[in-house]
Design an enzyme around this catalytic site. Structure first.
Site, mmCIF file in Angstrom:
data_model
loop_
_atom_site.group_PDB
_atom_site.id
_atom_site.type_symbol
_atom_site.label_atom_id
_atom_site.label_comp_id
_atom_site.label_asym_id
_atom_site.label_seq_id
_atom_site.Cartn_x
_atom_site.Cartn_y
_atom_site.Cartn_z
ATOM 1 N N GLU A 1 0.832 -1.189 0.000
ATOM 2 C CA GLU A 1 0.000 0.000 0.000
ATOM 3 C C GLU A 1 0.869 1.241 0.000
ATOM 4 O O GLU A 1 2.025 1.203 0.417
ATOM 5 C CB GLU A 1 -0.895 0.008 1.231
ATOM 6 C CG GLU A 1 -0.254 -0.555 2.464
ATOM 7 C CD GLU A 1 -1.252 -0.738 3.592
ATOM 8 O OE1 GLU A 1 -1.356 0.211 4.369
ATOM 9 O OE2 GLU A 1 -1.903 -1.785 3.685
ATOM 10 N N CYS B 1 7.284 -4.298 15.943
ATOM 11 C CA CYS B 1 6.923 -3.222 16.873
ATOM 12 C C CYS B 1 5.501 -3.506 17.352
ATOM 13 O O CYS B 1 4.614 -3.815 16.555
ATOM 14 C CB CYS B 1 7.000 -1.850 16.191
ATOM 15 S SG CYS B 1 8.666 -1.425 15.655
ATOM 16 N N CYS C 1 2.231 -1.760 15.812
ATOM 17 C CA CYS C 1 2.152 -1.536 14.367
ATOM 18 C C CYS C 1 1.444 -2.686 13.662
ATOM 19 O O CYS C 1 1.663 -3.854 13.976
ATOM 20 C CB CYS C 1 3.565 -1.371 13.821
ATOM 21 S SG CYS C 1 3.621 -1.108 12.048
ATOM 22 N N CYS D 1 0.313 2.308 8.904
ATOM 23 C CA CYS D 1 0.887 1.441 7.881
ATOM 24 C C CYS D 1 0.483 -0.013 8.079
ATOM 25 O O CYS D 1 0.414 -0.517 9.181
ATOM 26 C CB CYS D 1 2.395 1.597 7.828
ATOM 27 S SG CYS D 1 3.219 1.334 9.377
ATOM 28 N N CYS E 1 3.739 8.304 0.497
ATOM 29 C CA CYS E 1 4.331 7.442 1.508
ATOM 30 C C CYS E 1 4.407 6.032 0.901
ATOM 31 O O CYS E 1 3.378 5.441 0.584
ATOM 32 C CB CYS E 1 3.428 7.475 2.739
ATOM 33 S SG CYS E 1 3.889 6.316 4.003
ATOM 34 N N CYS F 1 6.612 -7.028 7.699
ATOM 35 C CA CYS F 1 7.777 -6.473 8.386
ATOM 36 C C CYS F 1 8.231 -7.471 9.433
ATOM 37 O O CYS F 1 7.416 -8.156 10.049
ATOM 38 C CB CYS F 1 7.411 -5.149 9.055
ATOM 39 S SG CYS F 1 8.823 -4.333 9.837
HETATM 40 N N1 SAH Z 1 10.032 0.563 9.619
HETATM 41 C C1 SAH Z 1 10.207 1.975 9.372
HETATM 42 C C2 SAH Z 1 9.266 2.472 8.336
HETATM 43 C C3 SAH Z 1 7.810 2.391 8.719
HETATM 44 S S1 SAH Z 1 7.386 3.990 9.025
HETATM 45 C C4 SAH Z 1 10.096 2.723 10.674
HETATM 46 O O1 SAH Z 1 9.839 2.094 11.685
HETATM 47 O O2 SAH Z 1 10.348 3.919 10.703
HETATM 48 C C5 SAH Z 1 5.866 3.957 9.628
HETATM 49 C C6 SAH Z 1 5.741 4.967 10.749
HETATM 50 O O3 SAH Z 1 4.410 4.849 11.245
HETATM 51 C C7 SAH Z 1 6.670 4.621 11.886
HETATM 52 O O4 SAH Z 1 7.106 5.761 12.566
HETATM 53 C C8 SAH Z 1 5.755 3.769 12.736
HETATM 54 O O5 SAH Z 1 6.255 3.661 14.016
HETATM 55 C C9 SAH Z 1 4.463 4.531 12.605
HETATM 56 N N2 SAH Z 1 3.266 3.761 12.969
HETATM 57 C C10 SAH Z 1 3.094 2.437 12.936
HETATM 58 N N3 SAH Z 1 1.876 2.096 13.374
HETATM 59 C C11 SAH Z 1 1.266 3.256 13.712
HETATM 60 C C12 SAH Z 1 -0.015 3.561 14.238
HETATM 61 N N4 SAH Z 1 -0.887 2.614 14.515
HETATM 62 N N5 SAH Z 1 -0.316 4.865 14.446
HETATM 63 C C13 SAH Z 1 0.571 5.828 14.153
HETATM 64 N N6 SAH Z 1 1.788 5.596 13.658
HETATM 65 C C14 SAH Z 1 2.134 4.319 13.441
#
Ligand code: SAH
Length: 356
Positions: free
Chosen positions: A91, A123, A126, A340, A112, A119
């Site tokens: 996406e 985390c 996420c 994401c 984006c 992944c």
């Molecule tokens: N793996 C990389 C790229 C993904 S970026 C990274 O961690 O930076 C995606 C961004 O969205 C990251 O900052 C992630 O922590 C954030 N993100 C993930 N899930 C989210 C959520 N439910 N609400 C807000 N931000 C989120």
């Protein structure tokens, strides 16, 4: 399945053409058909000899992604779901800047993009990692998201953030190749300063990218200002704790002479208290970094919640008072599963249900 012709750099094309006994200017012609004229079929490439076209058709595919669905939102942020040749889904999200917010930067259209399917970093908050890791995207699949989003929206993308699904620094070789396709004058021609790579904190790769000549920007998904908090929500912190991460970030600022952005999702009862704000301010100041605060987007199946608005504002105000440039990101895309990985997760669940 053939590799995509869009994955070829001029050097790779030249080597192939030489092997075929073709003159090198054919490479320039091919690149023009791909990136300037946005060809959708090799037959269209009318100034190439038929024999060469036949060879290209036997060895390469053209488009690496097809459009499955668009989810729009009232503020006109749009999320696209794309299918790859092997049936996997990725996406990306197109975010237009509103003049009210950005003033003279109102012409900014940010895409984006995803860098992996799924992944591996897990985390806790996420959606991308919920289904585990499937595979790395190839460079043409990364740059192809830009081509297809431009085609679908009729708008030119001029800013790219690697903040979609996946960990871009865990896919470094294809990321670097994608950066070439995106920045090259023969490719998408978007300036390196308009690309931001976001990472959960892969220390050795941050150092490698710091040594890379392109002036791309770096964002760090920090989400915790102490090891204790970060350990709870980001398993990668056990491997590379904050002390290691910040050493690598200082190396980055020394090499690139640029400001780093620290991304910080505000999660209720986890990291949104003022003690974390104080620690975060100290860390940000040590790097001259700016902080992007993002109220957490709820993910179906996960227990985390965003703090209420006054608490989010109080967190921001504490940073600003300490002299740290901090923005509390205005809500965009909450209604289109913009966190994401969410849209893809729904699609793959649906496919599984349809098959069962
Ligand atoms: N793996 C990389 C790229 C993904 S970026 C990274 O961690 O930076 C995606 C961004 O969205 C990251 O900052 C992630 O922590 C954030 N993100 C993930 N899930 C989210 C959520 N439910 N609400 C807000 N931000 C989120």
């Amino acid at each position: 399945m053939h590799p995509s012709l869009f994955n070829q750099t001029p050097v790779e094309l030249a080597a192939m053409l030489e092997g075929l006994g073709e003159p090198s200017y054919r490479g320039t012609q091919i690149l023009e058909w791909l990136w300037q004229k946005r060809s959708t079929s090799i037959d269209e490439m009318s100034n190439l000899p038929v024999g060469l076209r036949d060879h290209l058709k036997e060895s390469f595919s053209l488009r690496s992604l097809t459009h499955v669905r668009t989810q729009g939102s009232h503020d006109s942020t749009r999320k696209f779901l794309f299918r790859l040749q092997d049936g996997c889904h990725v996406e990306c999200v197109l975010i237009p800047a509103s003049p009210a917010l950005y003033g003279e930067r109102a012409d900014r259209r940010t895409l984006c993009v995803s860098s992996q399917v799924g992944c591996a970093y897990g985390c806790k908050f996420c959606a991308s990692g919920l289904d585990g890791f499937s595979r790395n995207l190839t460079a043409d699949e990364i740059a192809g998201q830009v081509l297809l989003a431009e085609e679908l929206s009729g708008e030119k993308v001029n800013n790219i953030v690697f903040m979609g699904m996946g960990e871009p620094l865990a896919n470094l070789s294809q990321l670097l190749k994608a950066l070439e396709l995106i920045t090259a004058p023969w490719g998408l021609g978007i300036g390196a300063r308009r690309l931001t790579v976001s990472t959960a904190g892969l220390v050795p790769q941050i150092r490698k990218l710091a040594d890379h000549p392109q002036q791309i920007r770096l964002a760090i998904s920090l989400h915790g200002a102490s090891d204790e908090v970060r350990d709870r929500i980001m398993p990668i912190n056990r491997k590379w704790p904050l002390s290691e991460l910040f050493k690598a970030l200082r190396y980055w600022t020394k090499r690139k002479k640029q400001t780093i952005t620290l991304e910080y999702i505000l999660i209720d009862d986890v990291n949104a208290d003022l003690a974390q704000a104080t620690l975060l301010a100290q860390r940000a100041k040590s790097l001259h970094a700016k902080v992007n605060l993002i109220p957490y987007n709820t993910v179906e199946g996960l227990p985390w919640k965003r703090p209420d608005d006054p608490q989010c504002r109080a967190f921001r105000d504490a940073l600003v008072k300490s002299g740290v440039p901090a923005t509390l990101r205005l809500e965009k895309g909450h209604d289109i599963d913009a966190a994401c990985g969410q849209l893809r997760l729904k699609e793959e669940k649906k496919i599984r249900t349809d098959v069962d």
